[in-house]
Design an enzyme around this catalytic site. Sequence first.
Site, PDB file in Angstrom:
ATOM      1  N   LYS A 134       0.840  -1.198   0.000  1.00  0.00           N
ATOM      2  CA  LYS A 134       0.000   0.000   0.000  1.00  0.00           C
ATOM      3  C   LYS A 134       0.878   1.253   0.000  1.00  0.00           C
ATOM      4  O   LYS A 134       1.940   1.274   0.638  1.00  0.00           O
ATOM      5  CB  LYS A 134      -0.901  -0.046   1.238  1.00  0.00           C
ATOM      6  CG  LYS A 134      -2.135   0.821   1.203  1.00  0.00           C
ATOM      7  CD  LYS A 134      -3.004   0.460   2.401  1.00  0.00           C
ATOM      8  CE  LYS A 134      -4.146   1.426   2.614  1.00  0.00           C
ATOM      9  NZ  LYS A 134      -4.928   1.060   3.814  1.00  0.00           N
ATOM     10  N   SER A 178      -9.601   1.698   3.520  1.00  0.00           N
ATOM     11  CA  SER A 178      -8.695   2.431   2.671  1.00  0.00           C
ATOM     12  C   SER A 178      -7.825   1.551   1.773  1.00  0.00           C
ATOM     13  O   SER A 178      -7.137   2.056   0.888  1.00  0.00           O
ATOM     14  CB  SER A 178      -7.790   3.317   3.534  1.00  0.00           C
ATOM     15  OG  SER A 178      -6.997   2.539   4.421  1.00  0.00           O
ATOM     16  N   SER A 235     -10.203  -1.290   7.175  1.00  0.00           N
ATOM     17  CA  SER A 235      -9.532  -0.937   5.927  1.00  0.00           C
ATOM     18  C   SER A 235      -8.908  -2.099   5.192  1.00  0.00           C
ATOM     19  O   SER A 235      -8.504  -1.955   4.041  1.00  0.00           O
ATOM     20  CB  SER A 235      -8.460   0.133   6.188  1.00  0.00           C
ATOM     21  OG  SER A 235      -9.051   1.393   6.388  1.00  0.00           O
TER      22      SER A 235
END
Length: 489
Positions: free
Chosen positions: A103, A178, A202
């Site tokens: 990420k 996210s 997330s």
Amino acid sequence: MYKDNIVPANEATHVAKADRTSNAGDLWSWSAEDLAAAIKRKDITSREATLSALERISDVNPKINAVAEVLAEEALRAADAADAAVQRGEHLAILHGVPVTTKINVDLAGHATTNGVLAFKDKLAATDSPPVKNFRRSGAVIIGRTNTPSFSFRWFTENDLHGRTYNPWDKAHTPGGSSGGAASAVASGIGALAHGNDIAGSVRYPAYACGVLGLRPTFGRIPSIAEYGRGVTAAIMAVEGVLGRSIKDVSIGLEAMVFPDARDPWYVPAPLSFAGADAPCKVALFSGNATYKPDASVAAALKNAAEALTAAGYVVEEIELPDFAEGQDLWSQLVINEWRDTLGAAAMQLGDDRIKRKFQDWSDLVPRISVTEFSAAMCVRERIAIAWQHLLETHPVILMPNSWELPMMLDRDQGGLDAIREILHIQSPMLLPALLGLPGLSVPTGLSNGVPAGVQIVAGRFREDQCLAAGRVIEAAHPMQTPIDPRGF
């Protein structure tokens, strides 16, 4: 040839045809387990697997925009090094030569940790963060960095720097957030595994939205750091996690990421498995109450999962979870109050319009509290944690929703206070496991109206093994056919 750069959402990238190998084929669709085994046997090379994964990025990323930065040249160098190690007969780690993604909100040396924020586009990292370091230590080849909302604080994935990430099943629905880029990438065959992180769902919610597996481990299980310290709530709730297309791959990903790191004082060197983890046990099924009611898709997913567990010898009992509503509110009370003048202030100054609107609305719903009141709220958290521990003594596994509805439509959080209040209600199953630092696993159960449906499995601290064991049963009964080609684009 690819260049190591940030790739705009609408710009396709291409692998030079001359650099393709005849064996690359559909290696992008293979599991991490199969890739690692084939590379170790010398049936394929890491370069072939990596080229196949890069070609897959070229084919599908222009549609879904899951990968914000492509690391092709670095990845091919790492793949060549992995292949050389195979030829030398060296000891090979668990993910040796396997293409993965990380990420873009964690540090990767020499690259910008943008966190989806325009102001951070040149914020180069000096060292690798623990999850990146551990993926590399486990032999993985990092092919790209996945997209996230600005400041990684939405259940939707879009920002002014990298653009919007789409759900490959249906672009009108959120891919989650996210870690929406991570989930969309794995579901589409970009990388065998993806790193994500989770403080409010997330990892679990994007996995749910995109029809893949997503594991939020116990806090302290995988080392993590933050540049300026994490504060109390992030330290005990935020975790690094892993997303994949099978229970086996997620298990491998977890094992790859748990090496200790001195930069994390909360790290716990707990065993990955305990005796009897695979044995059927009592399961507490939470399928709602008068306040929290599942829609038809969620109710069906819970029913199907419960039936699969029962058929495997588990004893599933409908149970009301202790302090569910109070715990959901407590998450906001603690996190929003601690973040108002830290992450929230930064988001209001540097974030895009979507995160500003989202954080302001959420903040407006949560009264300010004093330090004394914050301390009292932490005592309430302890009381709830004790109640859950008593439940987990008798019912070691909890079966519950990820959300009370199917994956949300895009930008639902941009509708003002009422929309945020409604979303917090819908997303309440994401908050309790995070509040208590417990492991949670999102497991798909099939499709409903063309988009993924699924369930969440929660267990006691450091009992990811029980989450994975129960998840394996549900996976076998309801296999999800991924990776997929993006649909409707």
